[in-house]
Motif scaffolding. Structure first.
Motif, PDB file in Angstrom:
ATOM      1  N   LEU A  82       0.830  -1.206   0.000  1.00  0.00           N
ATOM      2  CA  LEU A  82       0.000   0.000   0.000  1.00  0.00           C
ATOM      3  C   LEU A  82       0.865   1.257   0.000  1.00  0.00           C
ATOM      4  O   LEU A  82       0.576   2.235  -0.715  1.00  0.00           O
ATOM      5  CB  LEU A  82      -0.922   0.004   1.219  1.00  0.00           C
ATOM      6  N   ALA A  83       1.937   1.256   0.796  1.00  0.00           N
ATOM      7  CA  ALA A  83       2.842   2.402   0.832  1.00  0.00           C
ATOM      8  C   ALA A  83       3.501   2.611  -0.531  1.00  0.00           C
ATOM      9  O   ALA A  83       3.704   3.762  -0.974  1.00  0.00           O
ATOM     10  CB  ALA A  83       3.900   2.198   1.918  1.00  0.00           C
ATOM     11  N   TYR A  84       3.819   1.512  -1.202  1.00  0.00           N
ATOM     12  CA  TYR A  84       4.403   1.612  -2.549  1.00  0.00           C
ATOM     13  C   TYR A  84       3.395   2.230  -3.519  1.00  0.00           C
ATOM     14  O   TYR A  84       3.761   3.109  -4.332  1.00  0.00           O
ATOM     15  CB  TYR A  84       4.814   0.223  -3.019  1.00  0.00           C
ATOM     16  N   GLU A  85       2.134   1.837  -3.430  1.00  0.00           N
ATOM     17  CA  GLU A  85       1.118   2.433  -4.302  1.00  0.00           C
ATOM     18  C   GLU A  85       0.928   3.914  -4.006  1.00  0.00           C
ATOM     19  O   GLU A  85       0.708   4.717  -4.919  1.00  0.00           O
ATOM     20  CB  GLU A  85      -0.209   1.701  -4.146  1.00  0.00           C
ATOM     21  N   LEU A  86       1.001   4.282  -2.731  1.00  0.00           N
ATOM     22  CA  LEU A  86       0.802   5.688  -2.359  1.00  0.00           C
ATOM     23  C   LEU A  86       1.944   6.573  -2.806  1.00  0.00           C
ATOM     24  O   LEU A  86       1.736   7.754  -3.111  1.00  0.00           O
ATOM     25  CB  LEU A  86       0.632   5.804  -0.842  1.00  0.00           C
ATOM     26  N   THR A  87       3.161   6.033  -2.841  1.00  0.00           N
ATOM     27  CA  THR A  87       4.343   6.879  -3.036  1.00  0.00           C
ATOM     28  C   THR A  87       5.165   6.542  -4.269  1.00  0.00           C
ATOM     29  O   THR A  87       5.895   7.410  -4.778  1.00  0.00           O
ATOM     30  CB  THR A  87       5.278   6.767  -1.819  1.00  0.00           C
ATOM     31  N   GLY A  88       5.125   5.290  -4.709  1.00  0.00           N
ATOM     32  CA  GLY A  88       6.021   4.849  -5.771  1.00  0.00           C
ATOM     33  C   GLY A  88       7.450   4.680  -5.320  1.00  0.00           C
ATOM     34  O   GLY A  88       8.342   4.460  -6.156  1.00  0.00           O
ATOM     35  N   ALA A  89       7.704   4.745  -4.012  1.00  0.00           N
ATOM     36  CA  ALA A  89       9.078   4.686  -3.496  1.00  0.00           C
ATOM     37  C   ALA A  89       9.638   3.274  -3.602  1.00  0.00           C
ATOM     38  O   ALA A  89       9.016   2.297  -3.179  1.00  0.00           O
ATOM     39  CB  ALA A  89       9.114   5.156  -2.040  1.00  0.00           C
ATOM     40  N   ALA A  90      10.847   3.175  -4.130  1.00  0.00           N
ATOM     41  CA  ALA A  90      11.468   1.869  -4.370  1.00  0.00           C
ATOM     42  C   ALA A  90      11.734   1.102  -3.082  1.00  0.00           C
ATOM     43  O   ALA A  90      11.765  -0.134  -3.096  1.00  0.00           O
ATOM     44  CB  ALA A  90      12.774   2.065  -5.146  1.00  0.00           C
ATOM     45  N   ARG A  91      11.913   1.810  -1.959  1.00  0.00           N
ATOM     46  CA  ARG A  91      12.237   1.083  -0.718  1.00  0.00           C
ATOM     47  C   ARG A  91      11.101   0.154  -0.317  1.00  0.00           C
ATOM     48  O   ARG A  91      11.341  -0.925   0.237  1.00  0.00           O
ATOM     49  CB  ARG A  91      12.563   2.067   0.408  1.00  0.00           C
ATOM     50  N   TYR A  92       9.865   0.552  -0.577  1.00  0.00           N
ATOM     51  CA  TYR A  92       8.733  -0.306  -0.239  1.00  0.00           C
ATOM     52  C   TYR A  92       8.652  -1.488  -1.203  1.00  0.00           C
ATOM     53  O   TYR A  92       8.392  -2.621  -0.788  1.00  0.00           O
ATOM     54  CB  TYR A  92       7.429   0.484  -0.277  1.00  0.00           C
ATOM     55  N   ARG A  93       8.855  -1.238  -2.478  1.00  0.00           N
ATOM     56  CA  ARG A  93       8.841  -2.323  -3.469  1.00  0.00           C
ATOM     57  C   ARG A  93       9.930  -3.340  -3.158  1.00  0.00           C
ATOM     58  O   ARG A  93       9.689  -4.553  -3.163  1.00  0.00           O
ATOM     59  CB  ARG A  93       9.045  -1.756  -4.868  1.00  0.00           C
ATOM     60  N   ASP A  94      11.123  -2.861  -2.864  1.00  0.00           N
ATOM     61  CA  ASP A  94      12.238  -3.772  -2.620  1.00  0.00           C
ATOM     62  C   ASP A  94      11.999  -4.612  -1.369  1.00  0.00           C
ATOM     63  O   ASP A  94      12.279  -5.823  -1.352  1.00  0.00           O
ATOM     64  CB  ASP A  94      13.540  -2.984  -2.487  1.00  0.00           C
ATOM     65  N   ALA A  95      11.468  -3.979  -0.319  1.00  0.00           N
ATOM     66  CA  ALA A  95      11.159  -4.731   0.897  1.00  0.00           C
ATOM     67  C   ALA A  95      10.042  -5.737   0.635  1.00  0.00           C
ATOM     68  O   ALA A  95      10.091  -6.885   1.103  1.00  0.00           O
ATOM     69  CB  ALA A  95      10.765  -3.782   2.019  1.00  0.00           C
ATOM     70  N   GLY A  96       9.027  -5.324  -0.126  1.00  0.00           N
ATOM     71  CA  GLY A  96       7.937  -6.230  -0.446  1.00  0.00           C
ATOM     72  C   GLY A  96       8.416  -7.445  -1.225  1.00  0.00           C
ATOM     73  O   GLY A  96       7.961  -8.572  -0.974  1.00  0.00           O
ATOM     74  N   LEU A  97       9.340  -7.252  -2.152  1.00  0.00           N
ATOM     75  CA  LEU A  97       9.857  -8.376  -2.931  1.00  0.00           C
ATOM     76  C   LEU A  97      10.726  -9.301  -2.074  1.00  0.00           C
ATOM     77  O   LEU A  97      10.750 -10.520  -2.301  1.00  0.00           O
ATOM     78  CB  LEU A  97      10.631  -7.867  -4.147  1.00  0.00           C
TER      79      LEU A  97
END
Length: 400
Positions: A82-97
């Motif tokens: 959800l944080a990645y969708e709100l911000t597009g920040a790579a740190r959330y995507r990388d942690a999610g993966l």
């Protein structure tokens, strides 16, 4: 005309008993402030937990860290997406993966997967990850989890058994209302593979839930037992509510959310009608500030509130409203109630301490009869609070 799924009556919604300020509608500035504060908490906790996970409920307001072994771990990963969708920040995507890899290993090695909560785990971690990034490992993990969930389907009863070994006589033939939100994993798997077996199991389970977990007055049992061979309905029983004949607030919220979410997948409009029945029952039994007690038998007094149930209900009301005709007077009523509920949570129940490891919401309840997580943060409450904030700001494609 298609007959109703359930004989439960629709109570008139007593809008006059709801908090007056809920009628003001969505305060966009307040929602934006709540999102900013929630993202600050996610960032603190991402640094605090690293690749570990929060426990299901806090202790003294702070979540202990744990490995990926609980039924609740997907909620934290879902917050990252959800944080990645709100911000597009790579740190959330990388942690999610990184979490996706952990969830893949968990289903591969069958680590504490002997329960129906595979949807909570894998819809929010891996269906979401695949939806947002196209990562093949996420789809592989979600499909593996869906196959394990299908193993729990009892064809004779037409239900997915909630907990325990399928041979355990104490658990055999038990379904619970929480499972409404595990079913979307089966629908996703059916669409992904073309195999109708996943969809058939989900369709039969939601029909059994509608017919037997929902009572004639629109309240719900937490759990219900069937004869696993004949499918004969036996009896309802609580597990986390006040009494077998009371209405556990979080269970009612699972129903408000789950029936219309399943409607997204199978198109059975009777589930929307039933969602209205559950929603009105819930809204008519709230205390003055609109945040439920842990069981709806309580509407005042010293019993603990359950902010997590309120967050789930808010998401459910928004999902329900989007599936109602524009002319239905309950549609704007549900939208106003959901927005008001979220703003009340943001104003009076949010944890503003700034403590690493603290939840987004205070005053949740995990398991009141067992004295676990009472007046604490609950990780599902944090997730649904953030999901509700997202739903209030955009047309959002659920992970469910």
């Amino acid at each position: 005309m298609t007959p109703p799924l359930n004989a439960a009556a629709l109570e008139p919604l007593n809008t006059g008993a709801l908090p007056a300020h809920w009628n003001r509608g969505i305060d966009k500035a307040a929602i934006d402030r709540a999102i900013a504060r929630a993202l600050e908490a996610v960032d603190r906790n991402l640094a605090h937990f690293g690749d570990a996970f929060p426990m299901p409920s806090s202790q003294g307001g702070v979540y202990p860290a744990m490995d990926n072994t609980e039924w609740t771990n997907g909620f934290w990963t879902g917050m990252l997406w959800l944080a990645y969708e709100l911000t597009g920040a790579a740190r959330y995507r990388d942690a999610g993966l990184r979490h996706v890899a952990s969830f893949h290993a968990r289903q591969r090695d069958r680590i504490n997967v002997n329960h129906h909560d595979l949807g909570f785990l894998y819809s929010l971690s891996c269906v979401s990850g695949y939806q947002l990034t196209g990562e093949p490992l996420a789809a592989e993990a979600a499909l593996g989890a869906a196959r394990m969930l299908l193993e729990r389907y009892l064809p004779g009863a037409g239900i997915i058994q909630a907990w325990g070994e399928l041979s355990d006589p104490a658990q055999r033939g038990r379904m619970i209302i929480d499972c409404n939100l595990n079913l979307p994993l089966l629908y996703w798997a059916s669409d992904f593979t073309g195999d109708p077996a996943f969809r058939t199991a989900a369709d039969r389970h939601i029909e059994a839930a509608a017919r037997h977990i929902v009572r004639p007055d629109g309240s719900t049992f937490h759990t219900f037992f069937f004869d696993p061979a004949s499918g004969a309905p036996l009896h309802g029983k609580t597990h986390q509510g006040y009494a077998d004949d009371s209405c556990w607030a979080r269970g009612q919220a699972w129903g408000i959310s789950g029936f219309p979410l399943v409607y997204r997948h199978n198109g059975d409009g009777r589930l929307v009608d039933l969602g209205k029945v559950l929603a009105n029952y819930y809204l008519n039994r709230l205390p003055a500030d609109g945040i439920c007690y842990w069981d709806l038998v309580f509407t005042s007094g010293p019993e603990p509130r359950d902010s997590s149930g309120a967050a789930i209900a808010a998401c459910g009301l928004l999902e329900l409203a989007r599936n109602l005709p524009l002319a239905d007077p309950l549609r704007p009523a549900y939208e106003r109630a959901a927005a008001g509920m979220v703003l009340t949570l943001a104003g009076d129940y949010a944890d503003t301490s700034g403590t690493p490891g603290a939840g987004l919401l205070k005053h949740g309840v995990y398991h009141k009869p067992n004295g676990v997580g009472v007046d604490e943060a609950c990780i599902w409450g944090d997730y649904f609070y953030l999901e509700a904030l997202v739903r209030l700001t955009r047309t959002w494609r659920p992970y469910w």
